[in-house]
Design a protein around this motif. Structure first.
Motif, PDB file in Angstrom:
ATOM      1  N   PHE A 334      63.481 -17.598   1.197  1.00 52.04           N
ATOM      2  CA  PHE A 334      62.440 -18.568   1.526  1.00 52.04           C
ATOM      3  C   PHE A 334      61.439 -17.911   2.481  1.00 52.04           C
ATOM      4  CE2 PHE A 334      64.661 -21.689  -0.672  1.00 52.04           C
ATOM      5  CZ  PHE A 334      64.085 -22.951  -0.539  1.00 52.04           C
ATOM      6  N   PRO A 335      60.206 -18.389   2.497  1.00 55.42           N
ATOM      7  CA  PRO A 335      59.195 -17.727   3.329  1.00 55.42           C
ATOM      8  C   PRO A 335      59.205 -18.185   4.783  1.00 55.42           C
ATOM      9  CG  PRO A 335      58.186 -19.508   2.083  1.00 55.42           C
ATOM     10  CD  PRO A 335      59.628 -19.456   1.658  1.00 55.42           C
ATOM     11  N   TRP A 336      58.819 -17.289   5.679  1.00 51.47           N
ATOM     12  CA  TRP A 336      58.374 -17.707   6.996  1.00 51.47           C
ATOM     13  C   TRP A 336      57.132 -18.576   6.771  1.00 51.47           C
ATOM     14  CZ3 TRP A 336      60.427 -16.851  11.829  1.00 51.47           C
ATOM     15  CH2 TRP A 336      61.379 -15.847  11.973  1.00 51.47           C
ATOM     16  N   ILE A 337      57.084 -19.720   7.388  1.00 49.25           N
ATOM     17  CA  ILE A 337      55.943 -20.621   7.244  1.00 49.25           C
ATOM     18  C   ILE A 337      55.149 -20.712   8.551  1.00 49.25           C
ATOM     19  CG2 ILE A 337      55.269 -23.044   6.920  1.00 49.25           C
ATOM     20  CD1 ILE A 337      56.000 -21.638   4.328  1.00 49.25           C
ATOM     21  N   ILE A 338      55.870 -20.954   9.636  1.00 49.62           N
ATOM     22  CA  ILE A 338      55.233 -21.188  10.934  1.00 49.62           C
ATOM     23  C   ILE A 338      54.997 -19.856  11.630  1.00 49.62           C
ATOM     24  CG2 ILE A 338      55.531 -22.284  13.194  1.00 49.62           C
ATOM     25  CD1 ILE A 338      57.341 -24.348  11.739  1.00 49.62           C
ATOM     26  N   ALA A 339      53.823 -19.703  12.237  1.00 47.68           N
ATOM     27  CA  ALA A 339      53.484 -18.493  12.989  1.00 47.68           C
ATOM     28  C   ALA A 339      53.360 -18.771  14.482  1.00 47.68           C
ATOM     29  CB  ALA A 339      52.172 -17.897  12.460  1.00 47.68           C
ATOM     30  N   ASP A 340      53.510 -20.015  14.891  1.00 49.63           N
ATOM     31  CA  ASP A 340      53.343 -20.413  16.294  1.00 49.63           C
ATOM     32  C   ASP A 340      54.705 -20.769  16.882  1.00 49.63           C
ATOM     33  OD1 ASP A 340      52.761 -21.497  18.725  1.00 49.63           O
ATOM     34  OD2 ASP A 340      51.502 -23.122  17.990  1.00 49.63           O
ATOM     35  N   TYR A 341      55.222 -19.907  17.755  1.00 47.31           N
ATOM     36  CA  TYR A 341      56.500 -20.174  18.409  1.00 47.31           C
ATOM     37  C   TYR A 341      56.353 -20.228  19.931  1.00 47.31           C
ATOM     38  CZ  TYR A 341      58.414 -19.405  13.829  1.00 47.31           C
ATOM     39  OH  TYR A 341      58.683 -19.521  12.489  1.00 47.31           O
ATOM     40  N   SER A 342      55.119 -20.484  20.396  1.00 49.62           N
ATOM     41  CA  SER A 342      54.879 -20.523  21.840  1.00 49.62           C
ATOM     42  C   SER A 342      54.279 -21.837  22.322  1.00 49.62           C
ATOM     43  CB  SER A 342      53.943 -19.366  22.245  1.00 49.62           C
ATOM     44  OG  SER A 342      52.715 -19.456  21.535  1.00 49.62           O
ATOM     45  N   SER A 343      53.624 -22.603  21.450  1.00 54.35           N
ATOM     46  CA  SER A 343      52.966 -23.847  21.864  1.00 54.35           C
ATOM     47  C   SER A 343      53.998 -24.929  22.159  1.00 54.35           C
ATOM     48  CB  SER A 343      52.007 -24.336  20.774  1.00 54.35           C
ATOM     49  OG  SER A 343      51.005 -23.382  20.530  1.00 54.35           O
ATOM     50  N   SER A 344      53.607 -25.872  23.007  1.00 54.30           N
ATOM     51  CA  SER A 344      54.499 -26.990  23.329  1.00 54.30           C
ATOM     52  C   SER A 344      54.446 -28.071  22.249  1.00 54.30           C
ATOM     53  CB  SER A 344      54.123 -27.584  24.687  1.00 54.30           C
ATOM     54  OG  SER A 344      52.757 -28.004  24.685  1.00 54.30           O
ATOM     55  N   VAL A 345      53.350 -28.071  21.476  1.00 53.19           N
ATOM     56  CA  VAL A 345      53.194 -29.034  20.392  1.00 53.19           C
ATOM     57  C   VAL A 345      52.850 -28.263  19.114  1.00 53.19           C
ATOM     58  CG1 VAL A 345      51.886 -31.002  19.517  1.00 53.19           C
ATOM     59  CG2 VAL A 345      52.435 -30.868  21.952  1.00 53.19           C
ATOM     60  N   LEU A 346      53.533 -28.605  18.012  1.00 53.15           N
ATOM     61  CA  LEU A 346      53.265 -27.940  16.729  1.00 53.15           C
ATOM     62  C   LEU A 346      52.189 -28.729  15.984  1.00 53.15           C
ATOM     63  CD1 LEU A 346      54.239 -25.625  14.855  1.00 53.15           C
ATOM     64  CD2 LEU A 346      55.736 -27.309  13.769  1.00 53.15           C
ATOM     65  N   ASP A 347      51.025 -28.127  15.806  1.00 57.66           N
ATOM     66  CA  ASP A 347      49.894 -28.796  15.153  1.00 57.66           C
ATOM     67  C   ASP A 347      49.794 -28.317  13.709  1.00 57.66           C
ATOM     68  OD1 ASP A 347      47.560 -29.939  14.328  1.00 57.66           O
ATOM     69  OD2 ASP A 347      46.367 -29.319  16.071  1.00 57.66           O
ATOM     70  N   LEU A 348      50.234 -29.158  12.783  1.00 56.88           N
ATOM     71  CA  LEU A 348      50.240 -28.775  11.374  1.00 56.88           C
ATOM     72  C   LEU A 348      48.893 -29.001  10.690  1.00 56.88           C
ATOM     73  CD1 LEU A 348      53.768 -30.065  10.283  1.00 56.88           C
ATOM     74  CD2 LEU A 348      53.090 -27.774  11.009  1.00 56.88           C
ATOM     75  N   THR A 349      47.894 -29.395  11.438  1.00 58.70           N
ATOM     76  CA  THR A 349      46.543 -29.538  10.871  1.00 58.70           C
ATOM     77  C   THR A 349      45.715 -28.274  11.075  1.00 58.70           C
ATOM     78  OG1 THR A 349      45.613 -30.479  12.904  1.00 58.70           O
ATOM     79  CG2 THR A 349      46.612 -32.019  11.325  1.00 58.70           C
TER      80      THR A 349
END
Length: 916
Positions: A334-349
């Motif tokens: 399966f692919p890596w999807i998310i590239a943000d592992y530092s923010s306090s909130v995950l913004d999928l927009t």
């Protein structure tokens, strides 16, 4: 979570046993067991007897004590100095007559495993040590010692290939001396269809035995009786069966009793391709009338239309590409999807939240890629860009070590990886995949499922301490995740997000598609070692057994590229407004430029159409009339539904009043058959096409022929009208596009016709259709070719020889992404308009002459006169409705899809209504 669920099930079933095949080395077999005592300090005051089971394996001797507090002892045969059963008359015999049945094993190294029943790295005991075992059945000592001597000789051979050949010979000899125990059949009335030798495959290990298939069941009987005497699968419960490539050879077969689970019920590896194929045929023949076989293209269609989630689609593609939870060298990727592992909130927009799915992991960091490309250019053939793969047994267990520690110990010879190389943190792992010189790994399905146990050290494993003294415990999660369950939930939301739905096809192109091999792979920076690809090496052509074993070991540890499923670009997912409203992150109505009233009206129409198609099986015959002397060829209805116009091979255009149920007009333009008809907007003019090469314009208001267009050199087969343009198909091998300026009927001025385009074909054109935007035209010929044209530039986009024989009908889906065609060859074909890919092919019992469809369900008129309702995704007929006594040759459906009119070879028109 298939892998974790399997481990949990195994622990429940065999909770009393500490022994498992994972204690064996890779490519090692477990042959037999004997109840025995392990005698410690024989003849001394502190002599002890430890009760347990002695396991004879192809490369080791294993003693499993009954008491959990005692460690399992594993003695590698290659480390043995002597193995013997001392004779009673020997002076130094440690056994007396009262304790006969003894075996003495002297070794210079042994391993202690699961001491106090704790899963931990193996303890190594070095130095010359004698182990004394006393079998319960003394008469078996001679045979056991003889077997151990034979296996000892094999383990002492210098070359791995020679070792493997000798062990294989011993194994095959044992299998040849045994057969399946027919007393294990579930019923005495079962009929045996086939029996052969095979191995049951589970992660990292295989277990030899006998396969047997009857008219009711599939059986596997392990040679060693482990983990149970017989594995039995009822054929009636089987839902899917796949041929597999195992160890680079086409010898595997995987059987599923579920529709969507990634975890199979049994995976078998055969010793010959012929045995595998014969058993596959027997089971597939039994299943032929019970299940529908799905292809990558049929799953693609379901995914495109929103019937499969991104997660489900990837699971199906993995399955079709030989990826299996039972084979860690081909574990689902399966692919890596998310590239943000530092923010306090995950913004999928935000697009920057996501990984670029159009590139392989190795190409995401430009600086690293430049270094790799420089090395690639300087490398001799065979060239490759990446020295490691994106999926391998080591990477799978890197992620799963906390729930599958015994697998890691098996893979790494009784050791866990160094603490700093363990899966410690999502952020660290992602960073290393971006920057590491040799780390290009993708993810596994568990990251998008609902069992977070692989992120938690619930077994309290001692995985070591990192530099700085920190103990390895749970996986460190990104700030935006409140816990392991929340992390998985957000990961799944990201996988199903609009951004990923728009771009997932790009990743599929790289891993399963046309960018996997060849020049496209080079251009996409997606080239791995040639041995990882299917067909990269032919093991049968390698005569040297040592070279073959080394090669096989190398490729199994390195990982394998999935089987290529697509050779042309994968189409994008269809994201309609309705699907976006039901997605995880929906857009509110206030954000839409459409007003509330327009939205409501649109929704109402859409809902009524959906309701109609959901109930299309409730179509009932309302009225029928015989108004022609030959077969009906065309049906057109005025806007208010009161007047029905029909054309026929009897050369007449007829007007039927639905209100008064009477024939009101009958017009003949020539003595040649008419082939189709349509009504122009405003309900003032009917256009009919004729086999006399002409197109006739008939004024409804004045009841007379208004004009003739003589535009073709052979019969006109079909006409369409869109936005002031007439599209005409002909047996003269052309489709012509006309701009029509209507004449002023009161002053008897003729229509003005301007030829805008001529689309030339090789053979006669039988049918045409236009997409909703009037930009793409599809044509079907008498020889079975489908052509797709860009009418704005009059250029052909695709020429597709998908039918054999005449194409009877073709129509775009409501969203214009797909084209459905029906032909003389009894087949429906679903085509992706953008790429020309044949997504699905469904075969009927007889030709289907005409149809209507909503993208998922088909209402077709058959050669025999029945109306058939098809579940296109399932590829089957769900309802048959009796209709005409001859072929159904024409069909009309209103905009709401709840009223249908059909015409047939029986010269009748039939009116159908939905009755909810």
């Amino acid at each position: 979570m298939a892998f974790i669920r399997r481990r949990r099930l195994e622990r429940e079933l065999y909770s009393k046993e500490r022994f498992s095949l994972l204690l064996l080395n890779l490519e090692e077999y477990y042959f037999e067991q004997h109840t025995a005592n392990h005698i410690i300090n024989k003849g001394c005051r502190d002599e002890r007897r430890i009760r347990g089971s002695l396991k004879i394996c192809s490369k080791s001797i294993i003693f499993e004590p009954d008491e959990n507090i005692q460690p399992i002892i594993k003695i590698p045969l290659r480390d043995c100095i002597s193995i013997k059963a001392p004779e009673d008359n020997e002076a130094n015999n440690p056994f007396t007559r009262e304790t006969s049945g003894g075996i003495s094993v002297v070794c210079n190294q042994a391993f202690l495993i699961k001491e106090r029943n704790i899963i931990a790295p193996y303890k190594t005991v070095r130095g010359t040590t004698e182990h004394l075992f006393q079998l319960d059945v003394a008469g078996k000592v001679g045979d056991v010692v003889q077997t151990l001597h034979q296996l000892y000789r094999a383990s002492c051979l210098d070359k791995m290939g020679d070792q493997a050949a000798m062990i294989t010979a011993i194994l095959q000899s044992r299998l040849a001396r045994t057969s399946f125990d027919k007393n294990r059949f579930q019923s005495i009335s079962e009929t045996l269809n086939m029996e052969c030798k095979a191995e049951m495959v589970t992660p990292l290990v295989t277990n030899p035995g006998h396969v047997c298939v009857t008219d009711a069941n599939l059986y596997f009987q392990p040679l060693n009786g482990y983990p149970k005497p017989v594995v039995q699968i009822t054929l009636q419960n089987v839902r899917r069966i796949y041929k597999r490539r195992h160890g680079l050879m086409p010898l595997g077969l995987e059987v599923f009793c579920t529709e969507n689970d990634l975890c199979s019920d049994i995976y078998l590896k055969f010793y010959s391709c012929q045995d595998r194929d014969e058993l596959y045929f027997l089971i597939a023949t039994y299943l032929e009338n019970h299940i529908t076989e799905h292809t990558a293209e049929s799953y693609m269609l379901q995914w495109q239309r929103g019937h499969l989630s991104n997660y489900e689609y990837l699971l199906h593609l993995n399955n079709l590409a030989d990826r299996s939870c039972n084979d860690l060298s081909q574990y689902p990727v399966f692919p890596w999807i998310i590239a943000d592992y530092s923010s306090s909130v995950l913004d999928l927009t935000k697009p920057e939240t996501f990984r670029d799915l159009s590139k392989p992991i190795g190409a995401l960091n430009k600086e690293r890629l430049d270094r790799l490309l420089t090395r690639y250019q300087e490398m001799p053939e065979p060239k490759f860009m990446y020295g490691s793969h994106y999926s391998s047994p080591g990477y799978v267990l890197f992620y799963l070590v906390r729930v599958a520690p015994e697998y890691m110990l098996c893979l790494q010879n009784g050791k866990f990886d160094h603490a700093d190389r363990t899966f410690n943190s999502l952020a660290e792992t992602w960073k290393n995949c971006l920057d590491g010189a040799t780390d290009f790994k993708e993810l596994i399905p568990e990251f998008y499922e609902n069992d977070s146990s692989f992120l938690v050290n619930s077994l309290k494993l001692d995985l070591g301490k990192r530099q700085g003294g920190k103990t390895v415990e749970d996986v460190e999660l990104p700030p935006w995740a409140s816990g392991p369950d929340d992390f998985l939930q957000k990961s799944r939301e990201a996988l199903e997000s609009q951004y990923v739905s728009e771009h997932l096809h790009e990743w599929i192109d790289i891993v399963f598609g046309y960018k996997q091999k060849g020049t496209e792979a080079v251009a996409a920076h997606n080239v791995f070692h040639p041995l990882t690809y299917e067909g990269g090496v032919d093991l049968n052509s390698i005569m040297d057994p040592n070279e073959k074993v080394a090669l096989l070991t190398q490729i199994l540890e390195f990982g394998q590229t999935p089987k290529q499923l697509f050779t042309i670009p994968h189409p994008q997912r269809i994201l309609s407004k309705s699907s976006s409203r039901t997605s995880i992150h929906s857009v509110s109505i206030t954000e839409s430029p459409v007003s509330a009233n327009e939205e409501s009206f649109e929704d109402l129409t859409e809902e009524s159409i959906t309701l109609a198609w959901n109930n299309i099986a409730k179509l009932k015959l309302d009225e029928q009339y015989k108004i022609h002397k030959e077969a009906i060829t065309g049906i057109a209805v005025t806007g208010n539904g009161s007047s029905v116009f029909t054309t026929s091979q009897d050369s007449t255009l007829k007007m039927f009043s639905k209100d008064s149920k009477t024939l009101q007009r009958s017009v003949s333009f020539s003595n040649m058959a008419l082939s189709s008809c349509l009504i122009l907007p405003g309900d003032t003019t009917v256009i009919s096409s004729s086999w006399d090469n002409h197109i006739y314009f008939y004024s409804i208001a004045f009841g007379r022929r208004q004009d003739i267009l003589m535009g073709h050199d052979d019969a006109v087969s079909k006409i369409c009208w869109r936005d002031g343009r007439l599209y005409s198909a002909s047996w003269d091998s052309t489709v012509k596009v006309w701009h029509c300026v209507p004449g002023e009927t009161l002053s008897n001025k003729k229509h003005h016709f301007e030829l805008l385009a001529e689309l030339e074909h090789d053979v006669s054109v039988n049918t045409i259709d236009l997409n909703a935007a009037n930009t793409i035209l599809a044509s079907g010929t008498k020889e079975g070719t489908i052509s797709i044209w860009d009418v704005t530039t009059a250029t052909m986009l695709h020429q597709l020889p998908y039918h054999s024989g005449t194409v009877f009908d073709a129509a775009f889906s409501p969203d214009s992404r797909h084209l459905l065609s029906a032909g003389e060859d009894c087949c429906f074909k679903v085509i992706d308009v953008q790429t020309g890919t044949l997504i699905s092919s469904v075969t009927a019992d007889e030709p289907q002459r005409c149809f209507k469809w909503d993208g998922n369900t088909i209402l077709s008129g058959s050669q025999s006169g029945e109306l058939l309702i098809w579940d296109l995704l399932g590829g089957k007929v769900t309802e048959r409705i009796r209709g005409h006594t001859g072929g159904v040759t024409s069909m009309w459906m209103n905009e709401q899809c709840n009223s249908v009119i059909t015409g047939g070879e029986d010269k009748q028109i039939m009116f159908w209504k939905l009755q909810y």
